[in-house]
Design a protein around this motif. Structure first.
Motif, PDB file in Angstrom:
ATOM      1  N   ASP A  49       0.831  -1.205   0.000  1.00 22.80           N
ATOM      2  CA  ASP A  49       0.000   0.000   0.000  1.00 22.80           C
ATOM      3  C   ASP A  49       0.868   1.258   0.000  1.00 22.80           C
ATOM      4  OD1 ASP A  49      -2.350  -1.498   0.042  1.00 22.80           O
ATOM      5  OD2 ASP A  49      -2.488  -1.444   2.232  1.00 22.80           O
ATOM      6  N   ASP A  50       1.947   1.243   0.778  1.00 21.76           N
ATOM      7  CA  ASP A  50       2.856   2.391   0.819  1.00 21.76           C
ATOM      8  C   ASP A  50       3.512   2.617  -0.539  1.00 21.76           C
ATOM      9  OD1 ASP A  50       2.271   2.775   3.509  1.00 21.76           O
ATOM     10  OD2 ASP A  50       4.053   1.712   4.210  1.00 21.76           O
ATOM     11  N   ILE A  51       3.849   1.531  -1.237  1.00 22.24           N
ATOM     12  CA  ILE A  51       4.431   1.643  -2.575  1.00 22.24           C
ATOM     13  C   ILE A  51       3.425   2.288  -3.527  1.00 22.24           C
ATOM     14  CG2 ILE A  51       5.216   0.322  -4.579  1.00 22.24           C
ATOM     15  CD1 ILE A  51       6.452  -1.688  -2.540  1.00 22.24           C
ATOM     16  N   VAL A  52       2.178   1.816  -3.491  1.00 22.77           N
ATOM     17  CA  VAL A  52       1.134   2.387  -4.355  1.00 22.77           C
ATOM     18  C   VAL A  52       0.942   3.861  -4.042  1.00 22.77           C
ATOM     19  CG1 VAL A  52      -1.340   2.345  -4.890  1.00 22.77           C
ATOM     20  CG2 VAL A  52      -0.059   0.207  -4.764  1.00 22.77           C
ATOM     21  N   ASP A  53       0.855   4.213  -2.761  1.00 22.89           N
ATOM     22  CA  ASP A  53       0.661   5.616  -2.369  1.00 22.89           C
ATOM     23  C   ASP A  53       1.804   6.490  -2.873  1.00 22.89           C
ATOM     24  OD1 ASP A  53      -1.680   4.896  -1.098  1.00 22.89           O
ATOM     25  OD2 ASP A  53      -0.818   4.959   0.927  1.00 22.89           O
ATOM     26  N   GLY A  59       6.028  11.867 -10.329  1.00 26.67           N
ATOM     27  CA  GLY A  59       5.813  12.492 -11.623  1.00 26.67           C
ATOM     28  C   GLY A  59       6.687  11.891 -12.717  1.00 26.67           C
ATOM     29  N   ASP A  60       6.136  11.783 -13.905  1.00 29.09           N
ATOM     30  CA  ASP A  60       6.872  11.353 -15.104  1.00 29.09           C
ATOM     31  C   ASP A  60       7.657  10.063 -14.926  1.00 29.09           C
ATOM     32  OD1 ASP A  60       5.973  13.552 -16.584  1.00 29.09           O
ATOM     33  OD2 ASP A  60       7.593  14.805 -15.789  1.00 29.09           O
ATOM     34  N   ASP A  61       7.124   9.130 -14.188  1.00 25.41           N
ATOM     35  CA  ASP A  61       7.770   7.830 -14.004  1.00 25.41           C
ATOM     36  C   ASP A  61       9.223   7.968 -13.559  1.00 25.41           C
ATOM     37  OD1 ASP A  61       7.657   5.042 -13.918  1.00 25.41           O
ATOM     38  OD2 ASP A  61       8.591   4.876 -15.880  1.00 25.41           O
ATOM     39  N   GLY A  62       9.476   8.854 -12.598  1.00 26.86           N
ATOM     40  CA  GLY A  62      10.828   9.049 -12.070  1.00 26.86           C
ATOM     41  C   GLY A  62      11.310   7.824 -11.320  1.00 26.86           C
ATOM     42  N   PRO A  63      12.543   7.865 -10.831  1.00 30.63           N
ATOM     43  CA  PRO A  63      13.110   6.710 -10.125  1.00 30.63           C
ATOM     44  C   PRO A  63      12.392   6.433  -8.806  1.00 30.63           C
ATOM     45  CG  PRO A  63      14.582   8.596  -9.965  1.00 30.63           C
ATOM     46  CD  PRO A  63      13.469   8.991 -10.899  1.00 30.63           C
ATOM     47  N   PHE A  64      12.274   5.167  -8.479  1.00 28.69           N
ATOM     48  CA  PHE A  64      11.616   4.723  -7.244  1.00 28.69           C
ATOM     49  C   PHE A  64      12.531   3.693  -6.598  1.00 28.69           C
ATOM     50  CE2 PHE A  64       7.231   4.144  -5.293  1.00 28.69           C
ATOM     51  CZ  PHE A  64       7.684   3.428  -4.202  1.00 28.69           C
ATOM     52  N   TRP A  65      13.022   4.001  -5.416  1.00 27.46           N
ATOM     53  CA  TRP A  65      13.942   3.112  -4.695  1.00 27.46           C
ATOM     54  C   TRP A  65      13.393   2.799  -3.311  1.00 27.46           C
ATOM     55  CZ3 TRP A  65      18.537   1.047  -6.422  1.00 27.46           C
ATOM     56  CH2 TRP A  65      19.003   1.527  -7.649  1.00 27.46           C
ATOM     57  N   ILE A  66      13.556   1.548  -2.910  1.00 23.23           N
ATOM     58  CA  ILE A  66      13.311   1.154  -1.523  1.00 23.23           C
ATOM     59  C   ILE A  66      14.672   0.818  -0.938  1.00 23.23           C
ATOM     60  CG2 ILE A  66      12.276  -0.527   0.033  1.00 23.23           C
ATOM     61  CD1 ILE A  66       9.932  -0.712  -1.819  1.00 23.23           C
ATOM     62  N   LEU A  67      15.015   1.473   0.160  1.00 20.40           N
ATOM     63  CA  LEU A  67      16.278   1.212   0.841  1.00 20.40           C
ATOM     64  C   LEU A  67      16.012   0.373   2.081  1.00 20.40           C
ATOM     65  CD1 LEU A  67      18.024   4.705   0.620  1.00 20.40           C
ATOM     66  CD2 LEU A  67      17.990   2.846  -1.041  1.00 20.40           C
ATOM     67  N   THR A  68      16.776  -0.702   2.234  1.00 23.74           N
ATOM     68  CA  THR A  68      16.636  -1.596   3.384  1.00 23.74           C
ATOM     69  C   THR A  68      18.014  -1.835   3.995  1.00 23.74           C
ATOM     70  OG1 THR A  68      16.911  -3.600   2.046  1.00 23.74           O
ATOM     71  CG2 THR A  68      14.660  -2.797   2.364  1.00 23.74           C
ATOM     72  N   PRO A  69      18.072  -2.060   5.314  1.00 17.55           N
ATOM     73  CA  PRO A  69      19.363  -2.391   5.917  1.00 17.55           C
ATOM     74  C   PRO A  69      19.938  -3.661   5.294  1.00 17.55           C
ATOM     75  CG  PRO A  69      17.765  -1.853   7.618  1.00 17.55           C
ATOM     76  CD  PRO A  69      17.007  -1.982   6.324  1.00 17.55           C
ATOM     77  N   LYS A  70      21.259  -3.689   5.166  1.00 17.16           N
ATOM     78  CA  LYS A  70      21.922  -4.865   4.605  1.00 17.16           C
ATOM     79  C   LYS A  70      21.735  -6.067   5.522  1.00 17.16           C
ATOM     80  CE  LYS A  70      25.654  -2.876   1.938  1.00 17.16           C
ATOM     81  NZ  LYS A  70      27.118  -2.826   1.838  1.00 17.16           N
ATOM     82  N   PRO A  71      21.838  -7.285   4.962  1.00 14.86           N
ATOM     83  CA  PRO A  71      21.751  -8.493   5.793  1.00 14.86           C
ATOM     84  C   PRO A  71      22.742  -8.425   6.957  1.00 14.86           C
ATOM     85  CG  PRO A  71      21.716  -9.088   3.478  1.00 14.86           C
ATOM     86  CD  PRO A  71      22.014  -7.609   3.539  1.00 14.86           C
ATOM     87  N   GLY A  72      22.273  -8.860   8.112  1.00 18.77           N
ATOM     88  CA  GLY A  72      23.091  -8.837   9.316  1.00 18.77           C
ATOM     89  C   GLY A  72      22.943  -7.559  10.128  1.00 18.77           C
ATOM     90  N   ARG A  73      22.324  -6.524   9.552  1.00 15.01           N
ATOM     91  CA  ARG A  73      22.092  -5.271  10.282  1.00 15.01           C
ATOM     92  C   ARG A  73      20.706  -5.324  10.911  1.00 15.01           C
ATOM     93  NH1 ARG A  73      26.113  -5.349   6.818  1.00 15.01           N
ATOM     94  NH2 ARG A  73      27.466  -3.544   6.671  1.00 15.01           N
ATOM     95  N   PRO A  74      20.506  -4.596  12.012  1.00 17.84           N
ATOM     96  CA  PRO A  74      19.154  -4.534  12.593  1.00 17.84           C
ATOM     97  C   PRO A  74      18.151  -4.031  11.554  1.00 17.84           C
ATOM     98  CG  PRO A  74      20.755  -3.541  14.083  1.00 17.84           C
ATOM     99  CD  PRO A  74      21.474  -3.821  12.789  1.00 17.84           C
ATOM    100  N   GLY A  75      17.023  -4.709  11.452  1.00 14.09           N
ATOM    101  CA  GLY A  75      15.976  -4.304  10.521  1.00 14.09           C
ATOM    102  C   GLY A  75      16.168  -4.817   9.109  1.00 14.09           C
ATOM    103  N   ALA A  76      17.185  -5.658   8.886  1.00 12.69           N
ATOM    104  CA  ALA A  76      17.412  -6.192   7.534  1.00 12.69           C
ATOM    105  C   ALA A  76      16.176  -6.947   7.068  1.00 12.69           C
ATOM    106  CB  ALA A  76      18.636  -7.102   7.523  1.00 12.69           C
ATOM    107  N   ALA A  86       6.276  -5.395  -3.933  1.00 17.18           N
ATOM    108  CA  ALA A  86       6.328  -4.661  -5.198  1.00 17.18           C
ATOM    109  C   ALA A  86       5.386  -5.304  -6.218  1.00 17.18           C
ATOM    110  CB  ALA A  86       7.756  -4.623  -5.729  1.00 17.18           C
ATOM    111  N   LYS A  87       5.412  -6.623  -6.303  1.00 18.73           N
ATOM    112  CA  LYS A  87       4.543  -7.329  -7.250  1.00 18.73           C
ATOM    113  C   LYS A  87       3.076  -7.068  -6.933  1.00 18.73           C
ATOM    114  CE  LYS A  87       3.633 -11.872  -9.205  1.00 18.73           C
ATOM    115  NZ  LYS A  87       3.989 -13.288  -9.209  1.00 18.73           N
ATOM    116  N   THR A  88       2.727  -7.116  -5.652  1.00 25.58           N
ATOM    117  CA  THR A  88       1.353  -6.837  -5.234  1.00 25.58           C
ATOM    118  C   THR A  88       0.947  -5.422  -5.636  1.00 25.58           C
ATOM    119  OG1 THR A  88       1.521  -8.378  -3.388  1.00 25.58           O
ATOM    120  CG2 THR A  88      -0.184  -6.672  -3.224  1.00 25.58           C
ATOM    121  N   ALA A  89       1.901  -4.498  -5.604  1.00 25.82           N
ATOM    122  CA  ALA A  89       1.636  -3.104  -5.948  1.00 25.82           C
ATOM    123  C   ALA A  89       1.706  -2.839  -7.448  1.00 25.82           C
ATOM    124  CB  ALA A  89       2.636  -2.202  -5.224  1.00 25.82           C
TER     125      ALA A  89
END
Length: 119
Positions: A49-53, A59-76, A86-89
């Motif tokens: 839902d957040d991706i869709v929002d 605008g104009d199909d600009g870049p869209f990035w999701i940043l996540t902590p690397k494996p082994g980091r808190p919150g990875a 992403a597929k659901t969205a």
């Protein structure tokens, strides 16, 4: 999805490159690109839902990035979690890339969009 654990170095480099300040999720006008910080433990059920929002203000199909902590980091988060949301969205998720010492980035594109020649 900004929090006190984001990499401010990434933010500063983007602001220097673009010549403008980054806005947060409360910004209600069109944006040139989206950078969404997401961690395992954030509400996974709403990631799609957040991706869709976020895509609706992109605008104009600009870049869209999701940043996540690397494996082994808190919150990875696993890349499959981001890919599934992403597929659901209605988006394709690329293979994660290193964007800093602690964060990976996943580029999203709407289904049916070809590769971006101007990365």
């Amino acid at each position: 999805m900004w929090d006190d654990d984001v990499d401010d170095g990434i933010r500063m480099k983007i602001e220097k490159l673009t010549g403008g300040e980054l806005v947060d999720e409360d910004y209600d006008s069109a944006v040139d690109g989206v950078i969404m910080w997401w961690r395992d433990g954030d509400d996974e059920d709403t990631l799609a839902d957040d991706i869709v929002d976020a895509y609706t203000v992109l605008g104009d199909d600009g870049p869209f990035w999701i940043l996540t902590p690397k494996p082994g980091r808190p919150g990875a988060a696993s890349s499959s979690t981001v890919q599934s949301a992403a597929k659901t969205a209605g988006m394709n998720a690329a293979v994660p890339l290193t964007v800093s010492a602690d964060w990976n980035g996943v580029r999203l594109r709407a289904f049916g969009k070809g590769p971006d020649k101007n990365r």
